[in-house]
Design a protein around this motif. Sequence first.
Motif, PDB file in Angstrom:
ATOM      1  N   LEU A 139     -15.524  59.449 -20.828  1.00 29.46           N
ATOM      2  CA  LEU A 139     -15.300  60.336 -21.978  1.00 29.46           C
ATOM      3  C   LEU A 139     -13.895  60.155 -22.547  1.00 29.46           C
ATOM      4  O   LEU A 139     -13.703  60.217 -23.770  1.00 29.46           O
ATOM      5  N   SER A 159     -24.663  61.266 -21.632  1.00 31.90           N
ATOM      6  CA  SER A 159     -25.464  61.546 -20.435  1.00 31.90           C
ATOM      7  C   SER A 159     -25.360  60.354 -19.497  1.00 31.90           C
ATOM      8  O   SER A 159     -25.405  59.207 -19.948  1.00 31.90           O
ATOM      9  N   ARG A 172     -19.481  66.751 -21.933  1.00 29.64           N
ATOM     10  CA  ARG A 172     -18.787  66.591 -23.208  1.00 29.64           C
ATOM     11  C   ARG A 172     -17.328  66.941 -23.016  1.00 29.64           C
ATOM     12  O   ARG A 172     -16.954  67.655 -22.081  1.00 29.64           O
ATOM     13  N   GLU A 178     -19.590  63.210 -26.245  1.00 33.60           N
ATOM     14  CA  GLU A 178     -20.507  63.570 -25.173  1.00 33.60           C
ATOM     15  C   GLU A 178     -21.391  62.414 -24.770  1.00 33.60           C
ATOM     16  O   GLU A 178     -21.543  61.429 -25.506  1.00 33.60           O
ATOM     17  N   THR A 220     -24.739  65.441 -17.632  1.00 31.12           N
ATOM     18  CA  THR A 220     -24.445  65.468 -19.061  1.00 31.12           C
ATOM     19  C   THR A 220     -23.072  66.103 -19.198  1.00 31.12           C
ATOM     20  O   THR A 220     -22.752  67.069 -18.500  1.00 31.12           O
TER      21      THR A 220
END
Lengths: 784, 162
Positions: A381, A186, A299, A184, A297
């Motif tokens: 990610l 931000s 994940r 995860e 944000t």
Amino acid sequence: MTAGNEHIGQAHRRGNALRHLAGRGRFVTDLALPRMLHAAFVRSPMARGRIAELDVSDAAAAPGVVRVFTAETLNKTCAPWTGTLEHFAGMKSAPQNILAEGAVLWAGHPVTMILAHSRAEAEDACELVLLDIEEEEAVVDGDAALLDGAAPASEGIDSNLCFRTVLETPGLDDAFASAAHVVEESFTFGRHTAVTLEPRAVIADFDPSTGQLTVHQGTQTPYQFQDVYARHFGLPESKVRVIAPDVGGSFGMKLHVYNEEMATVAASLTLGRPVRFVADRLESFVSDIHARDHRVTARMAVDAAGTILAMDVDDMTQIGAFSTYPRTSVAEGNQVIRLMGAPYRMPDYRGRLSVVFQNKVQTSQYRAVGHPIACAVTEALVDRAAEQLDLDPFEIRARNLVADDAYPHVSATGYQFEKLSHQTSLAKLRQLMDYDTLRSEQAELRRQGIYRGIGIAPFVEITNPGAAFYGVGGARISAQDGAVVRLTPGGDVQCAISVTEQGQGTETIIAQIVADQLGVTPDQVKVTTGDTDTTPSGGATWACRGAGIGGETALRAGRRLQAQILAIAGAVLQADPATLALAGGAVIDSGTGRERITLAEIGRIATYRPDTLPEGCDNSLSAVQHFAPTGYPFDFTNGIQASHVEVDIETGVTRLLKHWVVEDCGRIINPLLVDEQIRGGVVQGLGPAFFEECLYDDMGQMTNASLADYLVPMAGEMPDIEIAHVETPTLDTILGAKGVGEAGTAAAGAAAMNAVNDALRPLGARISQTPMTPLRILTALGHV
Amino acid sequence: MNIEIALTVNGETVRETVEPRTSLADLLRDRLRLTGTHLGCEMGSCGACLVMLDGAPVHACLVLAVQADGQKVETIEGLNESGHVSDLQAQFHDRNALQCGFCTNGMVMSAQALLSDNPRPSRAEIRDALSGNYCRCTGYEAIVDAIAATADRRAGIGETVE
Ligand code: FES
Ligand code: FES
């Protein structure tokens, strides 16, 4: 009988470029009309406040000044506009009108309009306006704007939440619960702006004797403005003509409704003479739409084999005091949350979007709407997951990209893909960039203390949008286009079409397409665009629809005229039209290729001697065709980009060494123009990744609103960009073309961010904010 | 207080009365209607307004009209008609080194100035020479290519294009 494809696919040069090279461009900024007045605006110096006193009497008496307008005298001429659409359920925005009435809502909000014989005199008179504003606390930060008790950023709204939506698949929680790894992060994506080299420019010319309003406007969507001006000023549509001549760059920025353009039209209607407004660079920064401004944000869940299971994303985007009109400021965030993970098989997803009001310049659609954010978040990610699993970035993508033989495919967010080529593109990129050599070179240089990074980013791009995009939400924005193709009495071809040109080569590709339907060369096809009086109505140019939808319109119009010409030729030659075809500027016998009669001769007979045609033979040499996309709601394209950078870890400066793009835009109409669209797009992606940012202070003042302070990408900083193609035509159209204008911008920043993080990885540092300025990189390194 | 000036613009003698604050760009564009000289920033940052003043490129937005008194100004219209940049123009066209065309006049001025100082520039030197020319559309590479190709042709390397 279908004509050949001699010109579609060829690198024809742009005829209209020759005018620019000779200094003969015709931009709105170049136009001067008799009795024309020049407009300048007094703007709010504060982000939020109430007008306590406004006295324009000295300004009105200043030399050269003809008229001064305030909200009281100008706004009543115009019906207010509201930037909401029905398909964004629950969205809200306060109605807007031309000049600030009572409240000022961003630093730059126009309060007074001054019209004078010259811009200089109008500007001088602006200094004489007495404007007293009681300052109020501005809503500057989006997160703070959402707190209970935060003051609303505009009047008539009960909170600063413009729109919220959540997309969620049922398996989301299970996917995260069962994941071997969850990564995860931000992210902050800075606010930037279009900075077209020609600023916004408009000349409104109302003739009270005929009731005709002509607006010369640097825009990509003349029909949209024809509709807006007719409705908001209560004019019959036929009395509103919008002409977009040469336009010095637009990129989405010049298709929104702005206070100043509405003021210019209102002033011309009131005074009955031409009024010109050209933004100077400083006012461009505080009135042109800004773009992006997202905090995300996110994940990602992956299994032990590196299979992507799900993403969970929360995007907060800050849009200014109003949602823009008529396309809204929600479309960007909506695309951000729907494009997440789009290249991958990923089955589960949750995306939450909050669109928030604040007292800054409005944000809205700018080239690659939403794409750069979704792509950067997803690909960052994926790289993080690869790192956890010790997989090469190519390998993890190879394991997860939707397979080339697995179409049609529907993404976890509901996008339908007809056919894409991610795997082929991935393999092609690896070869194009000589990946393995770059990796060994990187390892070698690291031993010498040189930090190079390689980043890759697959992407999809939304092109050829149908009415699902805006029309269903009630917007009067056309998803269809129209063309008139005609054979002149001398045997030349003219095509008037609703798609427009801003230098991307629209007129050239339309000429190529029409030429192939009529057996002539593109040079023999004169294409007219950008004038609502002389071309049929249509959506024009936005969301990468010019080639795919405009091109298909031209193709079908060309075929229709082809059939008409062959019918006349059949009558003249007493031959079955089915045995005839068009080639080399003539009607030929399709079996033998023998020339039967020239197009010039057809033109002559049909125009000057229709009496010699058999009775009942239609002598029409014009064909009209409109086309609206059917089939898939959008034609998605795909591709992959790679960035190679070197980060100086002492100074934080990143050098861009090279950039690669493999792109699949379906049928390529003109490879030269496609590649230059991609290159220009890449640089518009790299600019905000490294340099471009509209900086604001705590009071809501933009602190770098000049071209000396706002950094744009310049030649010395930009890399060479190598491009390769895969061609997967859409089967939704005969032409098979999709769009390409936004592909470069979609993934350039994502590839660059991955490259910078790849360079920083051995130092344990990571960056997730754009622009990736030297200071931010040094901060990530812990050096400051 | 207006001032009378006389200058040569594209080979023609021009007499005008101007305000002291009038820029050379405004004189060229508004009075003489030489609209090939563009304005992108009016503060010397973008290069859209470059013209040749006694043979050297200057920002017409920063130079005052009165400063050009008695001098020779060449704009893109003049360079075009003289044929001095026809090879550059041909390479720009061939390489599609312009999209909207708003930066093009300035690019041609910078390129012409570079090639007269340094007839065989490297790609890096070309990029460097364009450090004051902003282009939002092209991404610069095609412009660099067109200038490099012109340098080659002027040195007798490669084929000329029409
Ligand atoms: S207008 Fe002169 S440098 Fe920009
Ligand atoms: S071609 Fe548009 S700014 Fe350079």
